[in-house]
Design an enzyme around this catalytic site. Structure first.
Site, PDB file in Angstrom:
ATOM      1  CB  THR A  41      18.179  11.271   6.962  1.00  0.00           C
ATOM      2  OG1 THR A  41      17.700   9.965   6.647  1.00  0.00           O
ATOM      3  CG2 THR A  41      19.087  11.194   8.177  1.00  0.00           C
ATOM      4  CE1 TYR A  55      21.580  11.340   5.542  1.00  0.00           C
ATOM      5  CE2 TYR A  55      22.216   9.663   3.961  1.00  0.00           C
ATOM      6  CZ  TYR A  55      22.046  10.076   5.264  1.00  0.00           C
ATOM      7  OH  TYR A  55      22.332   9.228   6.289  1.00  0.00           O
ATOM      8  CG  HIS A 105      22.297   8.607  11.690  1.00  0.00           C
ATOM      9  ND1 HIS A 105      21.617   9.339  10.762  1.00  0.00           N
ATOM     10  CD2 HIS A 105      23.101   7.773  10.972  1.00  0.00           C
ATOM     11  CE1 HIS A 105      22.005   8.989   9.550  1.00  0.00           C
ATOM     12  NE2 HIS A 105      22.904   8.031   9.644  1.00  0.00           N
ATOM     13  CE  LYS A 165      17.021   7.185   9.232  1.00  0.00           C
ATOM     14  NZ  LYS A 165      18.164   7.206  10.142  1.00  0.00           N
ATOM     15  CB  SER A 179      20.595   4.446   2.230  1.00  0.00           C
ATOM     16  OG  SER A 179      21.506   5.510   2.326  1.00  0.00           O
TER      17      SER A 179
END
Ligand code: GLV
Length: 393
Positions: free
Chosen positions: A161, A135, A281, A257, A112
């Protein structure tokens, strides 16, 4: 009190119980929570449970295999580790440990953006490529830099994401005033003294805050609090043009995603990406949204011929994986399931979770009369118990 020794772990739920005892409350709660009423968080698991499997008998069960590919990358089962924030707070150096467990097991690991260990940390401790989740930040120079760092680390796919440009409220995080590292308030200290192993391990690592960001992003004022962090950094204007820009900049495999709607799935597929992940999520963003398993069939119907469709949300067992695959998912991501193993037992716990899921999947597949992942389809499910493009469970 359970009558069984807690050291005997048979399933992901056992790991969850163990993690709850070993991980400081604010980080355990961070993982084990959904937004607002947590209705979507609960529905992810509950709706998978409603689906029933068809047992078949007197079918040759020899020579079984769970091997498959996800985005063209070989995996030992149709499972990849999901990107999860603050993994290194469940257990010291958590991202490195989980990546190593995934590597040894032969499944992809996704790091992440909001990890504790950095891209470079994970690359230094693994030898096969991992995936990086991005992100989209306001500071595009920083995004470009993250992409270059992921390239330098030889990441084999970029997962963007789409559903967290603003943060859904999770009441537990607000109540716990969660920060990374935790503030040493009287309440936190009272909790930490009951988690000596966690503290010991954490004191012996230097990785205690968001290392993808610290020292890399300009003008970051408060990195410890998640709410402040996302409000300050994440770009709420994210649109399909930005995705196109990132895709071109990256130049490799791209996974999108956070898709829950067939119209968005069509737009995502039109971007020419390698896979999309049907995801809410983990019930952490739009409370009241469909469970992932209910959202899956209409999306497979809309775009399944054009792009690989994957799913995450509520997957806690090999049976759950098979149900998603039966409904058209090429693979699934697991988040909480691996986090519980990590929090409970570090790298060994993640390995154990992967072993349990693989074993459950293998035995279940055999009892459904199938021997290979490419033989799994809705024929292993009891008609009327599973969602279709027009009917939800
Ligand atoms: C971040 O991905 C979160 O759900 O907190």
């Amino acid at each position: 009190m359970s009558a069984y020794p807690s050291s005997i772990v048979c399933c992901v739920e056992d790991m969850r119980q163990l993690a709850r005892r070993r991980v400081p409350r604010m980080f355990y709660d961070y993982a084990d929570s959904g937004s607002w009423t947590e209705s979507t968080y609960r529905a992810n698991e509950e709706d998978l449970q409603k689906i029933k499997l068809r047992q078949r008998v007197a079918v040759d069960m020899t020579n079984r295999s769970l091997h498959t590919t996800m985005a063209g990358i070989p995996t030992s089962m149709p499972v990849a580790i999901a990107p999860t924030g603050l993994t290194g707070m469940q257990y010291a150096d958590g991202e490195i440990l989980a990546a190593r467990a995934a590597e040894k097991f032969g499944i992809p690991f996704t790091l992440s953006t909001m990890s504790i260990c950095s891209i470079e940390d994970v690359a230094a401790y693994t030898s096969s490529p991992f995936w990086f989740q991005l992100y989209v930040m306001r500071d595009r120079a920083f995004v470009e830099n993250l992409i270059e760092r992921a390239k330098a680390a030889k990441c084999s796919a970029l997962m963007i994401t789409l559903d967290l440009q603003i943060l859904g409220q999770r009441h537990k995080d607000v109540r716990n005033a969660m920060t990374a590292p935790p503030r040493l308030t009287a309440r936190n200290l009272a909790d930490l003294v009951t988690k000596p192993k966690w503290c010991w391990n954490m004191l012996h690592t230097e990785r205690r805050t968001f290392r993808n960001i610290v020292g890399h992003a300009k003008g970051v004022s408060d990195l410890s609090s998640l709410g402040a962090w996302t409000a300050e950094q994440f770009d709420p204007r994210l649109d399909w043009a930005a995705i196109e820009w990132i895709k071109n900049r990256w130049g490799g495999k791209v996974i999108l995603k956070g898709v829950l709607d067939p119209e968005d799935a069509r737009l995502a597929a039109n971007c020419g990406v390698d896979a999309i992940v049907v995801s809410n999520h983990g019930g952490r963003q739009l409370d009241g949204a469909l469970s992932s398993i209910n959202a899956l069939p209409p999306i497979v119907e809309a775009v399944g011929k054009d792009v690989e469709v994957w799913m995450d949300g509520g997957v806690r067992s090999g049976q759950d994986v098979l149900k998603a695959v039966a409904l058209g998912a090429r693979g699934v991501l697991i988040g909480r399931a691996f986090l519980y193993g990590l929090g409970a037992q570090g790298e060994a716990g993640v390995t154990k979770v992967l072993q349990m899921i693989a074993k459950e999947m293998d035995i279940t597949m055999a009892l459904c009369g199938r021997r290979r992942i490419d033989e799994i389809d809705a024929g292993i499910l009891v008609p009327g118990t599973y969602p279709t493009p027009t009917h939800r469970v």
